[in-house]
Design an enzyme around this catalytic site. Structure first.
Site, PDB file in Angstrom:
ATOM      1  N   ARG A   1       5.252   2.763   1.122  1.00 22.64           N
ATOM      2  CA  ARG A   1       6.553   2.525   1.752  1.00 22.64           C
ATOM      3  C   ARG A   1       7.011   3.775   2.481  1.00 22.64           C
ATOM      4  O   ARG A   1       6.812   4.876   1.982  1.00 22.64           O
ATOM      5  CB  ARG A   1       7.622   2.235   0.685  1.00 22.64           C
ATOM      6  CG  ARG A   1       7.598   0.842   0.157  1.00 22.64           C
ATOM      7  CD  ARG A   1       8.576   0.746  -1.014  1.00 22.64           C
ATOM      8  NE  ARG A   1       8.150  -0.288  -1.938  1.00 22.64           N
ATOM      9  CZ  ARG A   1       8.404  -1.581  -1.780  1.00 22.64           C
ATOM     10  NH1 ARG A   1       9.106  -1.985  -0.746  1.00 22.64           N
ATOM     11  NH2 ARG A   1       7.974  -2.466  -2.654  1.00 22.64           N
ATOM     12  N   GLY A   2       7.632   3.593   3.622  1.00 22.83           N
ATOM     13  CA  GLY A   2       8.209   4.726   4.342  1.00 22.83           C
ATOM     14  C   GLY A   2       9.723   4.573   4.343  1.00 22.83           C
ATOM     15  O   GLY A   2      10.267   3.856   3.498  1.00 22.83           O
TER      16      GLY A   2
ATOM     17  N   LYS B   1       2.317  -3.551   8.792  1.00 22.13           N
ATOM     18  CA  LYS B   1       3.486  -2.673   8.635  1.00 22.13           C
ATOM     19  C   LYS B   1       4.714  -3.448   9.070  1.00 22.13           C
ATOM     20  O   LYS B   1       4.798  -3.896  10.210  1.00 22.13           O
ATOM     21  CB  LYS B   1       3.317  -1.422   9.503  1.00 22.13           C
ATOM     22  CG  LYS B   1       4.445  -0.422   9.332  1.00 22.13           C
ATOM     23  CD  LYS B   1       4.108   0.887   9.990  1.00 22.13           C
ATOM     24  CE  LYS B   1       5.116   1.956   9.657  1.00 22.13           C
ATOM     25  NZ  LYS B   1       4.746   3.253  10.184  1.00 22.13           N
TER      26      LYS B   1
ATOM     27  N   ASP C   1       3.717  14.090  12.849  1.00 16.01           N
ATOM     28  CA  ASP C   1       3.671  14.018  11.377  1.00 16.01           C
ATOM     29  C   ASP C   1       2.212  14.006  10.917  1.00 16.01           C
ATOM     30  O   ASP C   1       1.825  13.208  10.056  1.00 16.01           O
ATOM     31  CB  ASP C   1       4.416  12.763  10.883  1.00 16.01           C
ATOM     32  CG  ASP C   1       4.814  12.884   9.416  1.00 16.01           C
ATOM     33  OD1 ASP C   1       4.849  14.022   8.892  1.00 16.01           O
ATOM     34  OD2 ASP C   1       5.086  11.850   8.783  1.00 16.01           O
TER      35      ASP C   1
ATOM     36  N   LEU D   1       0.832  -1.204   0.000  1.00 12.04           N
ATOM     37  CA  LEU D   1       0.000   0.000   0.000  1.00 12.04           C
ATOM     38  C   LEU D   1       0.869   1.256   0.000  1.00 12.04           C
ATOM     39  O   LEU D   1       0.481   2.292  -0.513  1.00 12.04           O
ATOM     40  CB  LEU D   1      -0.895   0.019   1.242  1.00 12.04           C
ATOM     41  CG  LEU D   1      -1.932  -1.104   1.361  1.00 12.04           C
ATOM     42  CD1 LEU D   1      -2.509  -1.176   2.759  1.00 12.04           C
ATOM     43  CD2 LEU D   1      -3.037  -0.901   0.342  1.00 12.04           C
TER      44      LEU D   1
END
Ligand code: ACK
Length: 377
Positions: A95-96, A116, A210, A93
């Site tokens: 990417r970080g 995650k 954030d 879904l």
């Protein structure tokens, strides 16, 4: 206390590492530490009670803990067996920095979940700790209707966070694709303020650091769930925990005082500023500072008092004007002038209450239609 610690060390063996102790102190979760000490003192094996297939609720074996020596495994987390999850093709879904969120199907629960997990198999202790710390904050925040809940964690083959899958994706995506009727926009803005009020009311406080439209998820009925606690912080007075700076936070949503001093420990006013920019996103459906050539220019302009473009705010609606006033107070240059989230929630409740339940229902029907049309294009 000292004797209890010595006993814990003798019984828990490698699981009783200094870093486990340090993590507890860093999170200032003395209850959990006390819990862990009494648990290992009473039951050296700490064997868990399987409460349902695919998820083991409760205590963990010393063996499992010893595989994760750098983190304190919380016995209140349900453990989800990784093998019970099916990952379809194209499951990613998003990417970080070091983790990805994937859609998966839980075979025993017969429902989709979002997982995650770290991108590489080569884990550093600190990445694992970050993900684990995120799980603990999620677990606490989960008691709010407007914060994404934690279904559980996987331990094998790597640590992963399992959350409910949010059918309607992120608010950023929705605003990009659909001209959401005002009735629903205000309900969402109100729910975000409620979720943030809850996080700031926790002890220790949870700072998001954030907050932006991409990190606001929408369930099947378009109710808000605040997500992505990857950069979030525990707020406490101890020097051990406040040495953190909001490194990595999205530049467009970070307040001027953090551009001026990146070592400043974040506080609640950081999130309130970000919420101001998020209200601007909700009202305009645009990206803040979309025309800025680079992030250095944004930093400079924001420090000098510039904000997202007010000429894009409609001037012919009372509700919009009222939200615009709140938005500008939230992004005040002086942090002291920014209101707490419970004030924001009160003001947004008045705006939302101008619309009836039926108008919100009609707004949802209209959004579903527009979404379907947008996905056909
Ligand atoms: O805008 P999106 O589709 O919604 O892309 C981002 C991406 O993963 C990175 O965060 C999506 N995402 C995150 N958590 C969930 C969840 N629980 N359910 C559905 N989508 C999610 C988010």
């Amino acid at each position: 206390m000292y004797e209890a610690l010595v006993r814990w060390r003798q019984r828990a063996g490698p699981a009783a590492s200094l870093s486990v102790l340090e993590q507890c102190l860093r999170d200032l979760d003395l209850n959990q530490l006390a819990d862990q000490i009494t648990r290992t003192a009473v039951s050296p094996t700490g064997r868990g009670h399987a409460s349902e297939r695919g998820a083991v609720g409760g205590e963990l074996t010393g063996e499992v803990q010893s595989r994760y020596p750098s983190v304190t495994i919380d016995r209140r987390f349900p453990i989800i067996v990784f093998e019970r999850l099916n990952f379809p093709e194209d499951s990613v879904l998003g990417r970080g920095g070091f983790a990805a969120v994937e859609k998966a199907y839980h075979r025993d629960w017969s429902q989709h979940v979002a997982v995650k997990r770290l991108l590489t198999r080569q884990l550093t202790g600190s990445e694992q700790e970050l993900l684990y710390s995120e799980a603990r904050k999620l677990n606490l925040g989960s008691r709010s209707d407007h914060v994404i809940s934690l279904r559980g964690v996987c331990l094998d083959p790597n640590f992963a966070i399992v959350m409910p899958y949010m059918e309607n994706g992120s608010l950023a995506e929705l605003l990009r694709d659909v001209d959401v009727p005002w009735a629903l926009r205000w309900r969402m803005a109100h729910e975000i303020s409620l979720g943030m009020t809850f996080l700031h009311c926790q002890n220790p406080q949870i700072l998001h650091c954030d907050l932006k439209a991409e990190n606001v998820l929408l369930d099947g009925d378009f109710h808000v769930k605040i997500s992505d606690f990857g950069l979030s912080k525990w707020k406490a007075e101890s020097r051990v925990v406040t040495k953190t700076s909001p490194e990595g936070s999205t530049i467009t949503h970070a307040p001027p005082e953090y551009h001026a001093d990146i070592n400043l420990p974040p506080n609640t006013k950081f999130d309130v500023y970000s919420f101001g920019v998020l209200l601007w996103e909700i009202v305009t459906r645009k990206q803040p500072y979309a025309l800025a050539a680079n992030s250095a220019l944004i930093t400079m302009a924001v420090t000098m008092g510039q904000r997202p473009d007010l000429t894009l705010i409609p001037t012919d609606r009372e509700d919009v004007t009222s939200v615009s006033e709140l938005m500008q107070t939230c992004w005040s240059q002086n942090p002291e002038d920014r209101p707490p989230f419970n004030d924001c929630a009160d003001r947004l409740r008045h705006v939302k209450d101008r619309f009836s339940q039926e108008e919100i229902r009609q707004a949802i029907i209209a959004v579903e239609k527009m979404k379907a049309e947008a996905s056909r294009k």
